[in-house]
Enzyme design. Structure first.
Site, PDB file in Angstrom:
ATOM      1  CD  GLU A 199      33.957  45.795  66.541  1.00 31.16           C
ATOM      2  OE1 GLU A 199      34.806  46.575  67.005  1.00 31.16           O
ATOM      3  OE2 GLU A 199      33.586  44.863  67.286  1.00 31.16           O
ATOM      4  CD  GLU A 320      33.821  40.420  67.381  1.00 31.32           C
ATOM      5  OE1 GLU A 320      33.961  40.594  66.152  1.00 31.32           O
ATOM      6  OE2 GLU A 320      34.346  41.007  68.072  1.00 31.32           O
TER       7      GLU A 320
END
Ligand SMILES: *[C@@H]1O[C@H](CO)[C@@H](O)[C@H](O)[C@H]1NC(C)=O
Ligand SMILES: *[C@@H]1O[C@H](CO)[C@@H](O)[C@H](O)[C@H]1NC(C)=O
Ligand SMILES: *[C@@H]1O[C@H](CO)[C@@H](O)[C@H](O)[C@H]1NC(C)=O
Ligand SMILES: *[C@@H]1O[C@H](CO)[C@@H](O)[C@H](O)[C@H]1NC(C)=O
Length: 515
Positions: A199, A320
C-alpha cells in the site's frame, strides 16, 4: 319471541356474509400472490444470449497471511496440525500471499537479531493489527523453511512481499532480498511470485514519508533484474503495487503513474486492495446491504481500466481483500453473514475482468477462513465449494432486475472431485432478504439441478458460527478428511429461502461456451 327471532336470523345472516367476504378476500389475496409472486418472487435467469466475458484460472481464489505472523513466530498457527493441513489441502491449488504492512519491517537474518525488538501483541490477536511502531523484526531461515515446506505440502504457491523500506541513497536496497534469494536457491524452493512494499500510496498517511509511483516503478525494475539474476528460481511472477482505496483520486493517480512509468512493464499482475467496512463500526445489516455490496463495482471497474490503459495485457487482481479492515468485525466477519460480501465479491470480480482475489486472511483474527484455534469459519466452506464447483469461464447473464437477488454464472469446474464435465454450468445465487425466491433458469435444455445451498448453521441465524449445506451443518468428520459435499438433486425451478446463498450446478447443460 316474535321480535327476537327475526333479529337473531338477521344477525346470523350478517355474520355469514361477513365470513363469506373474508373467505373471498383471502382467496383473492392468494390469487394475487400467485399471479404476481408477491411473497414468493419468481426471478428468471436467462442463458439465451449469454457468452464468455472473462476467463480466470484455477487459482482465481488465493489467500493471504500477514507478515505479523512471522513476527510473532507463528504463535498459534501450528504447522504440524493435521486439521489445519487438511483444511489447507482442500483449497489447493491456491496462491498464498505472505505480505502486508509488517513485511516492510521484516529483515532476513541467519540468526535472530536480538537488537531488533519484538513487541508482543495481545493474546489471540495473531494477524496484523497494523502496529505502526516501525520496529524491525527478524525472519530466520527456519521461519522461511516453515512457510515454504507448508506451501509445498498443501499444494499451494507462495507469493512473498519484500521490504521496500530498506533503502540506500533514495533507492531500494535489495541486499537483504538477495540474501533471502540465495538461501532460497540453496534450499531449492521456488516461490511463485514476489511483491515489493505494501500500500505505497498510504505510506505518507501511515509513516509520514512518500515513495512516489514513478520512483516505486524504478524499484520494481530493480526487483525484476534481481530475480532475473537467479535463474534457479524458475520464472516467478512479479505482483504490485498493492495500491489501496482506488476510489480516491490520489490512489488512482498513484496506480496510473506507477504503471505508466515502467511499473506496468515489470509487473505480471497489477494489484489493488479492498475492504468494504471499518471493523470497529461495521454492523450485521451492512453485511447484507445491496448498496454496500455494490460499492465494490466501481472500484473494480476503475482498477481494470487503469491497468488496461497503462499496462495492456497485464492481469489485475484484488491483491488483498476482506470484509472489514482492522482484523474483521467482531462477531460478524467470522459468521454466516460474512458469506454475502465474500461470495458477491467473487462474483463481481470475475464478472468485471479480474483474474485473482487474495482473501485476507487464511488464518486468524475475525476475517480468517479458519480461526485462531484452526477451526473453519463459514467462509472456509463457501470458498471450498466455490473452488470445487465454479470453473474458469465466466458467463454473462440476462436477469430480471432485483436488488436482493445476486446471480452469477460460470462454466462448471470440470476438473474437481465433484465430477462435473465440460458443458456443465454453475450458477451462484445470493438472497439478500428474508423472503423466498424462485429461481427460474431458462435457455438451457435440461431441467435437472444440483443444489448446494448454504443457510445459517444454528439458531443464531445470520451471526451463526456454523453453516449448513442443504440442511446439514458442515463439519470435519475427523482431522484427516473433509466432509463429502453432496448435492440436493431436483428438477426445474429452485426455491431459495430468505438469506440463503449457494450454487446451482446444471449437469448435462451442454452449454456451447463451456464445451
Ligand atoms: C543480523 O543479526 C546480527 C546480530 O545478531 C547483526 O549484527 C546483523 O547486522 C544482522 N544482519 C542484518 C542484515 O540485519
Ligand atoms: C486438473 O487437476 C489436477 C489436480 O488438481 C491438475 O494437476 C491438473 O493440472 C488439472 N488440469 C487442468 C486441465 O486444469
Ligand atoms: C474444462 O473444460 C474447458 C473447456 O474444454 C477447458 O478449457 C478447461 O481447461 C477444463 N478444466 C477446468 C478446470 O475448467
Ligand atoms: C421456468 O423455466 C422453465 C425452463 O427451464 C420453463 O419451462 C418454465 O415455463 C419457466 N417459467 C416458470 C414460471 O416456471
Amino acid at each position: 319471541m316474535e321480535v327476537i327471532r327475526p333479529l337473531f336470523f338477521l344477525t346470523l345472516l350478517g355474520l355469514g356474509l361477513l365470513i363469506l367476504q373474508q373467505i373471498q378476500l383471502f382467496l383473492l389475496e392468494v390469487y394475487i400472490k400467485h399471479q404476481y409472486n408477491v411473497n414468493n418472487r419468481l426471478v428468471t435467469v436467462s442463458f439465451h444470449r449469454s457468452s464468455v466475458i472473462n476467463v480466470v484460472g484455477d487459482k482465481f481464489i488465493g489467500v493471504a497471511l500477514g507478515c505479523g505472523l512471522i513476527k510473532r513466530k507463528f504463535k498459534h498457527f501450528d504447522f504440524g496440525s493435521q486439521k489445519m493441513l487438511t483444511l489447507a489441502r482442500g483449497l489447493a491449488p491456491s496462491y498464498i500471499r505472505v505480505g502486508g504492512t509488517d513485511c516492510d519491517f521484516l529483515i532476513f537474518n541467519m540468526t535472530e537479531d536480538r537488537t531488533l525488538r519484538y513487541k508482543p501483541q495481545a493474546q489471540y490477536v495473531v494477524e496484523d493489527e497494523l502496529d505502526k511502531t516501525g520496529i524491525n523484526f527478524t525472519m530466520t531461515p527456519e521461519d522461511w523453511d516453515k512457510l515454504n515446506l507448508f506451501t509445498q505440502d498443501v499444494g499451494w504457491s507462495l507469493i512473498f512481499d519484500f521490504n521496500v523500506f530498506l533503502r540506500k541513497n533514495g533507492q531500494w536496497d535489495p541486499t537483504n532480498a538477495k540474501e533471502l534469494l540465495r538461501y532460497t536457491v540453496l534450499k531449492g524452493y521456488k516461490p511463485a511470485g514476489y511483491e515489493l512494499g505494501n500500500e505505497p500510496n498510504s505510506f505518507y498517511h501511515n509513516f509520514h514519508f512518500r515513495i512516489p509511483g514513478d520512483l516505486m516503478a524504478t524499484y520494481f525494475k530493480t526487483l525484476q533484474s534481481m530475480l532475473d539474476s537467479f535463474p534457479q528460481l524458475g520464472t516467478p511472477i512479479i505482483i504490485g503495487p498493492d495500491t489501496t482505496q482506488v476510489q480516491r483520486k490520489s490512489a488512482r493517480e498513484y496506480l496510473t503513474l506507477f504503471l505508466s512509468a515502467g511499473g506496468g512493464k515489470s509487473v505480471d499482475v497489477a494489484t489493488f486492495h479492498h475492504y468494504y467496512l471499518d471493523s470497529k463500526t461495521a454492523t450485521v445489516e451492512q453485511f447484507h446491504d445491496p448498496t454496500i455490496l455494490d460499492s465494490l463495482t466501481p472500484e473494480i471497474i476503475t482498477a481494470v481500466n487503469i491497468v488496461r490503459q497503462n499496462a495492456p495485457g497485464k492481469q489485475c487482481w484484488l491483491g488483498e481483500t476482506s470484509s472489514a479492515y482492522g482484523g474483521g468485525a467482531l462477531g460478524i466477519s467470522d459468521r454466516y453473514v460474512a458469506g454475502f460480501l465474500w461470495l458477491d465479491k467473487l462474483g463481481l470480480s470475475a464478472l468485471h475482468g479480474l483474474q485473482g482475489v487474495l482473501r485476507q486472511t487464511f488464518y486468524g483474527n475475525r476475517y480468517g477462513l479458519i480461526d485462531v484455534d484452526l477451526n473453519p469459519n463459514p467462509d472456509y466452506w463457501l470458498t471450498l465449494l466455490y473452488k470445487r464447483l465454479v470453473g474458469g469461464r465466466v458467463l454473462s447473464l440476462g436477469q430480471e432486475s432485483n436488488p436482493n437477488l445476486r446471480v452469477y454464472a460460470h462454466c462448471a469446474n470440470n476438473n474437481s472431485s465433484m465430477g462435473y464435465s465440460k458443458g456443465d454450468i454453475t450458477v451462484y445465487v445470493i438472497n439478500l432478504s428474508n423472503d423466498v425466491i424462485t429461481v427460474n433458469i431458462t435457455g438451457i435444455p435440461v431441467s435437472t439441478r444440483h443444489l448446494y445451498i448454504l443457510s445459517p448453521g444454528d439458531d443464531s441465524g445470520l451471526t451463526s458460527r456454523y453453516v449448513k449445506l442443504n440442511g446439514e451443518v458442515l463439519m470435519l468428520p475427523n482431522d484427516e478428511e473433509l466432509p463429502t459435499l453432496k448435492p440436493k438433486i431436483q428438477e426445474g425451478n429452485v426455491l431459495l429461502q430468505g438469506y440463503n446463498m449457494g450454487f446451482i450446478v446444471i449437469p448435462g447443460a451442454r452449454k456451447h461456451d463451456c464445451l
